[in-house]
Design a protein around this motif. Structure first.
Motif, short mmCIF file in Angstrom:
data_model
loop_
_atom_site.label_atom_id
_atom_site.label_comp_id
_atom_site.label_asym_id
_atom_site.label_seq_id
_atom_site.Cartn_x
_atom_site.Cartn_y
_atom_site.Cartn_z
N ILE A 196 -81.21 3.41 10.38
CA ILE A 196 -81.83 2.29 9.66
C ILE A 196 -81.82 1.05 10.56
N SER A 197 -80.73 0.81 11.25
CA SER A 197 -80.62 -0.38 12.10
C SER A 197 -81.53 -0.32 13.32
N ASN A 198 -81.48 0.80 14.05
CA ASN A 198 -82.16 0.89 15.34
C ASN A 198 -83.48 1.63 15.32
N ALA B 97 -74.58 -5.77 5.65
CA ALA B 97 -74.18 -5.43 4.27
C ALA B 97 -75.35 -4.85 3.49
N GLU B 98 -76.56 -5.29 3.79
CA GLU B 98 -77.74 -4.74 3.11
C GLU B 98 -78.02 -3.32 3.59
N ILE B 99 -77.83 -3.07 4.88
CA ILE B 99 -77.99 -1.70 5.39
C ILE B 99 -76.93 -0.79 4.76
N ASP B 100 -75.71 -1.30 4.63
CA ASP B 100 -74.65 -0.54 3.95
C ASP B 100 -75.05 -0.24 2.51
N GLY C 149 -86.76 -0.14 13.56
CA GLY C 149 -85.41 -0.50 13.19
C GLY C 149 -85.44 -1.71 12.27
N PHE C 150 -84.42 -1.83 11.44
CA PHE C 150 -84.38 -2.92 10.46
C PHE C 150 -83.18 -3.85 10.66
N LYS C 151 -82.54 -3.83 11.84
CA LYS C 151 -81.36 -4.66 12.05
C LYS C 151 -81.68 -6.15 12.05
N ILE C 152 -82.91 -6.52 12.35
CA ILE C 152 -83.32 -7.93 12.28
C ILE C 152 -83.71 -8.29 10.85
#
Length: 119
Positions: free
Chosen positions: A70-72, A87-90, A79-82
Motif C-alpha cells: 500500500i505504501s510503495n 496510521a491510515e495505512i494501518d 504507492g500511497f505513502k504520500i
C-alpha cells in the motif's frame, strides 16, 4: 441494542458489516472505499476490475507486506505513502484483515457436444 438494517460493504466475496468493525477498521473501510475500491472491486457486474480482489489472505495474509505494498505500490499500482499517514495505512490493513477470502467461482456447466466428432 441495534436498530434498523445493518450497513454492509459488499465486495465480490461477501459482506463486512460496519457494526462489527472497531473504529480503526471503520476508518480503514472508509479509506478503502475512497481510494482502493475503484480498482479492487467491481462497481457493477459488467465492469472491468483492474486490481485483484483484496481480503485477509491477500499477499499471504502478511500485514507487514500489505503495509509495504500500500505504501510503495507495485509496477501496476501507485504507492500511497504520500497520500495516507502510516496510521491510515494501518487502518486499511486492519480493515482488510476483516474481509473474508473470495469464494472460488462455480465451474461452468459442461456443454453437450454436437456436430462432427460428437458421439
Amino acid at each position: 441494542m441495534r436498530h434498523g438494517w445493518p450497513i454492509a460493504l459488499v465486495l465480490t466475496c461477501g459482506p463486512v458489516f460496519a457494526q462489527d468493525l472497531d473504529a480503526t477498521q471503520r476508518l480503514g473501510q472508509h479509506l478503502f472505499n475512497q481510494s482502493c475500491r475503484v480498482c479492487h472491486a467491481k462497481p457493477q457486474l459488467t465492469s472491468v476490475q483492474y486490481g485483484p480482489v483484496l481480503s485477509r489472505d491477500s499477499l499471504g495474509g502478511d500485514a507487514r507486506v500489505m503495509r509495504e505494498v500500500i505504501s510503495n505500490g507495485t509496477p501496476r499500482m501507485p504507492g500511497f505513502k504520500i497520500h495516507f499517514q502510516p496510521a491510515e495505512i494501518d487502518a486499511i490493513v486492519a480493515y482488510l484483515k476483516t474481509v473474508p477470502s473470495p469464494s472460488a467461482p462455480a465451474p461452468a456447466p459442461a456443454r453437450a457436444r454436437s456436430g462432427p466428432g460428437a458421439d
